[in-house]
Design an enzyme around this catalytic site. Structure first.
Site, mmCIF file in Angstrom:
data_model
loop_
_atom_site.group_PDB
_atom_site.id
_atom_site.type_symbol
_atom_site.label_atom_id
_atom_site.label_comp_id
_atom_site.label_asym_id
_atom_site.label_seq_id
_atom_site.Cartn_x
_atom_site.Cartn_y
_atom_site.Cartn_z
ATOM 1 N N SER B 197 0.881 -0.965 -0.625
ATOM 2 C CA SER B 197 0.620 0.161 0.332
ATOM 3 C C SER B 197 1.554 1.145 -0.324
ATOM 4 O O SER B 197 2.151 1.313 0.577
ATOM 5 C CB SER B 197 -1.056 0.101 1.320
ATOM 6 O OG SER B 197 -0.179 -0.178 2.132
ATOM 7 N N ARG B 198 0.201 2.565 -0.590
ATOM 8 C CA ARG B 198 0.982 3.659 -0.183
ATOM 9 C C ARG B 198 0.248 4.138 1.161
ATOM 10 O O ARG B 198 -0.115 3.164 1.438
ATOM 11 C CB ARG B 198 0.175 4.878 -0.438
ATOM 12 C CG ARG B 198 0.656 4.357 -2.413
ATOM 13 C CD ARG B 198 -0.162 5.438 -3.234
ATOM 14 N NE ARG B 198 0.665 5.175 -4.718
ATOM 15 C CZ ARG B 198 1.800 5.422 -5.955
ATOM 16 N NH1 ARG B 198 2.836 5.984 -5.123
ATOM 17 N NH2 ARG B 198 0.991 5.765 -7.336
ATOM 18 N N ILE B 200 -0.584 6.104 4.584
ATOM 19 C CA ILE B 200 -2.270 7.169 4.550
ATOM 20 C C ILE B 200 -1.947 7.896 5.578
ATOM 21 O O ILE B 200 -1.963 8.972 5.265
ATOM 22 C CB ILE B 200 -3.594 5.961 4.863
ATOM 23 C CG1 ILE B 200 -4.015 5.184 3.149
ATOM 24 C CG2 ILE B 200 -4.529 6.825 4.963
ATOM 25 C CD1 ILE B 200 -4.756 3.559 4.045
ATOM 26 N N SER B 202 1.460 7.118 7.664
ATOM 27 C CA SER B 202 2.530 7.467 7.357
ATOM 28 C C SER B 202 3.155 7.940 6.958
ATOM 29 O O SER B 202 2.883 8.490 5.776
ATOM 30 C CB SER B 202 3.179 6.176 7.808
ATOM 31 O OG SER B 202 2.831 5.268 6.592
ATOM 32 N N THR B 206 5.294 0.776 1.900
ATOM 33 C CA THR B 206 6.127 -0.043 1.262
ATOM 34 C C THR B 206 6.168 0.516 -0.733
ATOM 35 O O THR B 206 6.669 0.486 -1.351
ATOM 36 C CB THR B 206 5.997 -1.071 1.220
ATOM 37 O OG1 THR B 206 6.769 -1.338 2.291
ATOM 38 C CG2 THR B 206 7.065 -2.326 0.246
ATOM 39 N N ASP B 259 -12.804 -1.009 14.999
ATOM 40 C CA ASP B 259 -12.454 -1.674 13.601
ATOM 41 C C ASP B 259 -12.246 -3.247 14.676
ATOM 42 O O ASP B 259 -11.152 -4.101 15.444
ATOM 43 C CB ASP B 259 -10.405 -1.602 14.129
ATOM 44 C CG ASP B 259 -10.289 -0.941 13.000
ATOM 45 O OD1 ASP B 259 -10.925 -0.049 12.203
ATOM 46 O OD2 ASP B 259 -9.595 0.326 13.507
#
Lengths: 502, 502
Positions: B197-198, B200, B202, B206, B259
């Site tokens: 994922s890119r 959001i 952070s 990666t 969650d």
């Protein structure tokens, strides 16, 4: 950020929306559907929380949806302030409730206040409702909810020790007891400022029927004047800002069909509390198609409602009634108004079931207030009946109509002229007895015909439950808004049987 | 109803919206915020469910938000069909869950499918999430959720018996093990198609780091080609339509901070399932500021994840790691890419903590696959270490970079040139030992400096956890996007201490 606002010819009917360019939004680290706080710099009190949409092409101005623009009370081209809306603290309380913690009076008030102030999104409100649905509410929580829903809106107070009120849980077409009960109670010298609703999914609400006679939208001061003159009123609650949280909660509950008991009771009692009620009667129709289907459910609601009402300083009583058949002969605003007028005038052809229902509900309300006040021998229904028969109730009704700027001398014949001319009859297809009239079909047909938007539309029943009929008898006449609606209503009746004979 | 569509220069980034005149809406008995079904009559498959807004003034055309217009694939001025959207059947399943009933595989699939097809509103999705949060999920339900989330999106399959994959639950800046683990596993002949994922919230995901070396957006066929050539890939999952329900569920979960475990596990496992994984390692950092704060929680997640993975036909293992300090020396895309390259090249100044973490996670993955396959004596970490040291992992990494259209010969020196020139240093204010580096402050400062949008921004730590320092030592260098960001980042550090010495 200061930004020039431009009115957009769009509105949502609910959420506030503003539109911003990507470049401006990036400066504030905002994304589409984020919440922003918008302020009129000339009037700090005119600020609101809106959802953010983006301009698809570069655009330096803030587009403001018409509904939002009007609330901000700004001019086209005026500069407003915009910044990311802070996360409301009430979200933490909702999460607490999701974690099955009991909420305090302050926490519940903050949630309801943020709902009224548009600070919580639909999804947050949905979580709150779901958490109440699954986690339940204590009597304390339900009491706090009622208070919060009332206090975040307008409240009224009247100069009287006893303020009577009534409520019906609905779903029975034609159940128009309010315009009969209110004049009787008011004629007996008791203050009864009744706020009623318009139809949402039914063929007519009490406010729709009352509007056939007179105006129903008044502000607080006007209502006080009307009530000081006549002891009573029958107005549309939506014209005031009574319990504004409730309509928002309803709009979220509706798609979910989730009516947590705690919220339902709070919804009812908050409105009575806001009207300053001291004595409240609740009519709960029981039937296959009503909200409450068995006596156990209704009794549980009864017990809890009375306990919460007491905590709110009100005396309450529940009367459980039959909700399987429509009440009165007419369904639809004008037709129901005719029924009401006939009962009040003691006409020979007045629908006896409507009169009886009004005596029952009004009688229980009088008993709750205490019959000793009225120097009358007999029960509450007898007292209701004597006031009705004496003509005093009709006189009081005329006073109320006059105070609400209507024509007190209106006759049944005049009302009949307001019925639609596009009609068709429903005939009996066999000999026998009417053993069922399907309430959901009645509501569907009357609405399809045009009620309540077109007040002259609806259904008139020539025969009712348990009447004997012969094949070919005209069972009902349907009044439709236009030939097109007539065709469609007829077609609907082909696949939905309304009246059952055996 | 047929109506001429006109593109509006507005978009929401999410919900589809069309705008209609009151008169047209009345014909369809529609109200603002109702849901409507809009169809491109030339291409029935291009239909969608949108929210309705109203024109404030009379207007005969259907206004269509740009995001909605593009999905419909219509021309400006084209006629579309519009009718009230039928209530999706999945709402009944959500209500069942609210009533604590267990949902079937079919019911869960319908809910997830309707979420992907935009047929459920935010409020309905919020109720679903809240009902799962409060009612919990059985292992069966969590399994069905994972499958449904995977199957309502793209799935990939590779021609191999073993497909390895890894996942990290996040919140540790610099924890860039994937670009190290993948080349080692691939060099050992195991297929490992990794979608990442890119960022959001952070300083870098990666995919952001990998993009420093090469492209990361590929379609299904391209990925298959890359993997058939090299055994592995490190691509951005968002470039595919992998588990599209997940991002919608996340967007609703986020404001609620809800969650539910069942959803969280399904969210992770669905993506592995969609990539065809057979062996999955989960890295769960434990720390004061990570998602999981104590070993009990992590062990529970471990047990349940393994059971659900097994039901999905996958072998899974959880490795619980230390999540209290950042990993590696650099934070931010280019700085983290430099760390990765140094570890792969076995440079003397490669950050040993990053290497060690990669050995641990990759080693456990190899053990899960079965070390007997590799004809190697020792444990998984030893095998990882030997492949790294031999230079085979770096060779494999270069092959992957080349397959992903990057420059395989890129050097640390070249990467360093891509760092921002606006820097400032953080100095030690006393003599002592670094006993804490606050991860949330690291993330905040790096993002404020400009990461990940500006890949050359971030933080480089000259000293790390438990290093001894003297007053005046440069502890870290912050790379900022411009002088304004530099000023603001400095100011943030005045009120947020990042590095603690005692």
């Amino acid at each position: 950020m200061k930004i020039v606002a431009k009115r957009l010819p769009l509105y949502t009917g609910g959420p506030d929306i503003v539109v911003m360019g990507k470049e401006h939004a990036a400066e504030l680290d905002l994304h589409p559907m984020d919440r922003v706080h918008v302020t009129n710099p000339n009037n700090q009190s005119k600020s609101l929380t809106a959802y953010l949409h983006f301009w698809h092409e570069a655009n330096p101005v803030l587009g403001v949806f018409a509904n939002t623009f009007d609330k901000l009370e700004i001019e086209d081209g005026e500069t407003v302030s915009i910044f990311p809306a802070p996360k409301p603290s009430s979200i933490a309380h909702i999460i607490n409730k999701m974690n099955r913690m009991q909420l305090s009076e302050k926490q519940i008030f903050e949630i309801i206040r943020d709902i009224v102030d548009n600070k919580l999104t639909d999804l947050e409100i949905a979580s709150f409702i779901t958490s109440i649905y699954m986690g339940g509410t204590t009597l304390d929580e339900a009491t706090y909810l009622s208070k919060a829903i009332a206090k975040t809106g307008d409240t009224l107070s009247f100069d009287a020790d006893i303020i009577a009120d009534k409520h019906c849980s609905g779903s029975v077409p034609g159940n128009r007891t309010t315009p009969i009960v209110v004049p009787v109670i008011a004629a007996l010298g008791i203050t009864i400022p009744k706020s009623s609703s318009r139809s949402i999914t039914s063929p007519a609400g009490t406010a729709d029927v009352m509007e056939v006679f007179c105006q129903v939208s008044f502000d607080k001061d006007e209502i006080k004047k009307i009530v000081s003159k006549t002891n009573g009123c029958i107005i549309w609650g939506g014209g005031l800002r009574i319990a504004p949280a409730d309509s928002k909660l309803i709009s979220v509950r509706k798609p979910l069909k989730a009516d947590p008991e705690g919220l339902l009771m709070s919804s009812i009692l908050s409105k009575k509390y806001a009207m300053g009620a001291t004595h409240v009667i609740l009519d709960i129709p029981l039937g296959l198609e009503t909200r409450y289907k068995n006596i156990g459910e209704a009794r549980l609601l009864e017990r809890e409602t009375i306990m919460i009402a007491n905590r709110l300083g009100m005396k309450a009583k529940v009367v459980i009634t039959d909700g399987d058949e429509p009440i009165g002969s007419g369904i639809g605003p004008v037709l129901e108004a005719i029924d009401v007028l006939k009962v009040l005038r003691n006409d020979d052809d007045a629908p006896s079931d409507l009169r009886k229902k009004a005596l029952l509900v009004g009688g229980k309300l009088l008993e709750l207030i205490g019959l000793e006040k009225f120097d009358f021998e007999g029960n509450g229904a007898d007292l209701m009946s004597s006031v009705l028969s004496s003509g005093k109730a009709y006189e009081k009704f005329k006073q109320i109509i006059e105070a609400q700027k209507g024509d007190p001398e209106v006759t049944v014949e005049q009302l009949r002229k307001r019925l639609s001319e596009h009609t068709f009859d429903i005939e009996a297809d066999s000999f026998g007895m009417i053993y069922d009239i399907q309430n959901p079909v009645v509501a569907k047909v009357a609405r399809m015909a045009g009620a309540p938007q077109n007040s002259g539309c609806g259904i008139y029943f020539h025969y009712k439950f348990q009447d004997a009929v012969s094949a070919g008898d005209v069972l009902a006449t349907v009044y439709c808004g236009n030939p097109d609606k007539l065709r469609r209503t007829k077609r609907t009746l082909e696949s939905n049987k309304m009246i059952f004979i055996k």
